[in-house]
Design a protein around this motif. Structure first.
Motif, PDB file in Angstrom:
ATOM      1  N   GLU A  11       0.831  -1.208   0.000  1.00 35.47           N
ATOM      2  CA  GLU A  11       0.000   0.000   0.000  1.00 35.47           C
ATOM      3  C   GLU A  11       0.864   1.256   0.000  1.00 35.47           C
ATOM      4  O   GLU A  11       0.576   2.224  -0.717  1.00 35.47           O
ATOM      5  CB  GLU A  11      -0.937  -0.010   1.216  1.00 35.47           C
ATOM      6  CG  GLU A  11      -1.921   1.105   1.253  1.00 35.47           C
ATOM      7  CD  GLU A  11      -2.964   1.024   0.144  1.00 35.47           C
ATOM      8  OE1 GLU A  11      -3.545   2.081  -0.177  1.00 35.47           O
ATOM      9  OE2 GLU A  11      -3.198  -0.058  -0.423  1.00 35.47           O
ATOM     10  N   VAL A  12       1.929   1.244   0.773  1.00 36.35           N
ATOM     11  CA  VAL A  12       2.845   2.391   0.804  1.00 36.35           C
ATOM     12  C   VAL A  12       3.520   2.559  -0.558  1.00 36.35           C
ATOM     13  O   VAL A  12       3.652   3.672  -1.072  1.00 36.35           O
ATOM     14  CB  VAL A  12       3.892   2.234   1.930  1.00 36.35           C
ATOM     15  CG1 VAL A  12       5.024   3.223   1.778  1.00 36.35           C
ATOM     16  CG2 VAL A  12       3.232   2.407   3.284  1.00 36.35           C
ATOM     17  N   THR A  13       3.924   1.466  -1.168  1.00 36.31           N
ATOM     18  CA  THR A  13       4.543   1.520  -2.497  1.00 36.31           C
ATOM     19  C   THR A  13       3.555   2.062  -3.529  1.00 36.31           C
ATOM     20  O   THR A  13       3.912   2.873  -4.382  1.00 36.31           O
ATOM     21  CB  THR A  13       5.040   0.125  -2.906  1.00 36.31           C
ATOM     22  OG1 THR A  13       5.921  -0.362  -1.899  1.00 36.31           O
ATOM     23  CG2 THR A  13       5.765   0.168  -4.235  1.00 36.31           C
ATOM     24  N   ARG A  14       2.286   1.642  -3.439  1.00 36.03           N
ATOM     25  CA  ARG A  14       1.253   2.133  -4.356  1.00 36.03           C
ATOM     26  C   ARG A  14       1.049   3.639  -4.180  1.00 36.03           C
ATOM     27  O   ARG A  14       0.967   4.391  -5.152  1.00 36.03           O
ATOM     28  CB  ARG A  14      -0.063   1.385  -4.128  1.00 36.03           C
ATOM     29  CG  ARG A  14      -1.175   1.781  -5.086  1.00 36.03           C
ATOM     30  CD  ARG A  14      -2.492   1.122  -4.734  1.00 36.03           C
ATOM     31  NE  ARG A  14      -3.070   1.631  -3.505  1.00 36.03           N
ATOM     32  CZ  ARG A  14      -3.700   2.799  -3.388  1.00 36.03           C
ATOM     33  NH1 ARG A  14      -3.814   3.594  -4.428  1.00 36.03           N
ATOM     34  NH2 ARG A  14      -4.206   3.181  -2.226  1.00 36.03           N
ATOM     35  N   LEU A  15       1.000   4.084  -2.938  1.00 34.85           N
ATOM     36  CA  LEU A  15       0.817   5.508  -2.669  1.00 34.85           C
ATOM     37  C   LEU A  15       2.040   6.329  -3.072  1.00 34.85           C
ATOM     38  O   LEU A  15       1.916   7.486  -3.448  1.00 34.85           O
ATOM     39  CB  LEU A  15       0.498   5.728  -1.189  1.00 34.85           C
ATOM     40  CG  LEU A  15      -0.872   5.249  -0.723  1.00 34.85           C
ATOM     41  CD1 LEU A  15      -0.977   5.318   0.792  1.00 34.85           C
ATOM     42  CD2 LEU A  15      -1.970   6.051  -1.381  1.00 34.85           C
ATOM     43  N   SER A  16       3.211   5.737  -2.992  1.00 34.42           N
ATOM     44  CA  SER A  16       4.439   6.446  -3.375  1.00 34.42           C
ATOM     45  C   SER A  16       4.445   6.812  -4.844  1.00 34.42           C
ATOM     46  O   SER A  16       5.077   7.788  -5.241  1.00 34.42           O
ATOM     47  CB  SER A  16       5.671   5.597  -3.063  1.00 34.42           C
ATOM     48  OG  SER A  16       5.866   5.506  -1.681  1.00 34.42           O
ATOM     49  N   ALA A  17       3.761   6.024  -5.649  1.00 37.16           N
ATOM     50  CA  ALA A  17       3.687   6.325  -7.073  1.00 37.16           C
ATOM     51  C   ALA A  17       2.899   7.611  -7.330  1.00 37.16           C
ATOM     52  O   ALA A  17       3.080   8.271  -8.347  1.00 37.16           O
ATOM     53  CB  ALA A  17       3.046   5.160  -7.825  1.00 37.16           C
ATOM     54  N   GLN A  18       2.018   7.997  -6.393  1.00 36.63           N
ATOM     55  CA  GLN A  18       1.203   9.204  -6.541  1.00 36.63           C
ATOM     56  C   GLN A  18       1.894  10.434  -5.968  1.00 36.63           C
ATOM     57  O   GLN A  18       1.474  11.552  -6.219  1.00 36.63           O
ATOM     58  CB  GLN A  18      -0.141   9.008  -5.836  1.00 36.63           C
ATOM     59  CG  GLN A  18      -0.949   7.871  -6.394  1.00 36.63           C
ATOM     60  CD  GLN A  18      -2.178   7.586  -5.545  1.00 36.63           C
ATOM     61  OE1 GLN A  18      -2.478   8.293  -4.598  1.00 36.63           O
ATOM     62  NE2 GLN A  18      -2.897   6.525  -5.888  1.00 36.63           N
ATOM     63  N   GLY A  19       2.901  10.255  -5.158  1.00 34.64           N
ATOM     64  CA  GLY A  19       3.605  11.379  -4.525  1.00 34.64           C
ATOM     65  C   GLY A  19       4.327  10.906  -3.285  1.00 34.64           C
ATOM     66  O   GLY A  19       4.384   9.710  -2.995  1.00 34.64           O
ATOM     67  N   GLY A  20       4.886  11.852  -2.520  1.00 28.48           N
ATOM     68  CA  GLY A  20       5.617  11.512  -1.317  1.00 28.48           C
ATOM     69  C   GLY A  20       4.729  10.901  -0.251  1.00 28.48           C
ATOM     70  O   GLY A  20       3.578  11.289  -0.083  1.00 28.48           O
ATOM     71  N   VAL A  21       5.271   9.922   0.469  1.00 29.44           N
ATOM     72  CA  VAL A  21       4.521   9.220   1.501  1.00 29.44           C
ATOM     73  C   VAL A  21       5.286   9.273   2.813  1.00 29.44           C
ATOM     74  O   VAL A  21       6.466   8.986   2.866  1.00 29.44           O
ATOM     75  CB  VAL A  21       4.274   7.742   1.114  1.00 29.44           C
ATOM     76  CG1 VAL A  21       3.648   6.966   2.251  1.00 29.44           C
ATOM     77  CG2 VAL A  21       3.415   7.646  -0.113  1.00 29.44           C
ATOM     78  N   LEU A  22       4.577   9.662   3.879  1.00 26.58           N
ATOM     79  CA  LEU A  22       5.102   9.593   5.229  1.00 26.58           C
ATOM     80  C   LEU A  22       4.346   8.485   5.937  1.00 26.58           C
ATOM     81  O   LEU A  22       3.114   8.496   5.980  1.00 26.58           O
ATOM     82  CB  LEU A  22       4.888  10.921   5.956  1.00 26.58           C
ATOM     83  CG  LEU A  22       5.457  10.991   7.366  1.00 26.58           C
ATOM     84  CD1 LEU A  22       6.053  12.362   7.601  1.00 26.58           C
ATOM     85  CD2 LEU A  22       4.426  10.680   8.404  1.00 26.58           C
ATOM     86  N   MET A  23       5.081   7.524   6.453  1.00 26.87           N
ATOM     87  CA  MET A  23       4.472   6.398   7.166  1.00 26.87           C
ATOM     88  C   MET A  23       4.775   6.552   8.643  1.00 26.87           C
ATOM     89  O   MET A  23       5.920   6.779   9.028  1.00 26.87           O
ATOM     90  CB  MET A  23       5.045   5.076   6.638  1.00 26.87           C
ATOM     91  CG  MET A  23       4.727   3.859   7.455  1.00 26.87           C
ATOM     92  SD  MET A  23       3.015   3.379   7.341  1.00 26.87           S
ATOM     93  CE  MET A  23       2.987   1.987   8.439  1.00 26.87           C
TER      94      MET A  23
END
Length: 153
Positions: free
Chosen positions: A29-41
């Motif tokens: 899910e984090v990898t999928r969201l990273s494709a849309q922009g920066g991700v902070l987990m």
């Protein structure tokens, strides 16, 4: 039970909730969201460690497991999620300070390089100016000690 405070810090974020994910599902899910922009987990457990590593910025909660703390890029020392905006503000202030320090140091070196080449200043003055640049950069960095990210806007 205390009432939640109202104001600009209590607006809804509009986030979708995904609960009960396995570690590999969190990572996907984090990898999928990273494709849309920066991700902070933000995570605290051993199950969050792979997703913390996959995120652009991983933040662990201080009371979490050692694996999560070691994997994360930053750690919130208290179990208070309101520390996260303060962490972001302090990070931005620090980055701005680094940029200022680089500009000060390179600017002074450039000025005294040119003046030394043209014989306006001597080599010893340029060396002393370099030492002065170190003092200026250090003093500028020490300003961060007075910065309070919780009170900043």
């Amino acid at each position: 039970m205390p009432r939640p405070r109202r104001g600009r810090w209590r607006r809804p974020l509009g986030l979708a909730v995904k609960a009960g994910l396995l570690p590999e599902d969190k990572c996907a899910e984090v990898t999928r969201l990273s494709a849309q922009g920066g991700v902070l987990m933000l995570g605290d457990g051993i199950n969050d460690a792979p997703a913390l590593r996959a995120a652009d910025v991983g933040v662990a909660i201080g009371a979490g497991t050692d694996v999560a703390i070691e994997t994360a890029d930053a750690v919130l020392m208290r179990n208070d999620l309101t520390d996260l905006p303060a962490l972001i503000r302090l990070s931005r202030q620090t980055l701005g300070n680094i940029r200022q320090n680089v500009a000060i140091a390179l600017g002074l070196k450039a000025v005294f390089l040119v003046t030394s080449v043209f014989g306006i200043t001597g080599l010893w003055i340029a060396v002393l100016a370099d030492t002065g640049a170190t003092v200026l950069v250090t003093a500028n960095a020490l300003r961060l000690l007075r910065y309070d990210p919780r009170r900043a806007t």
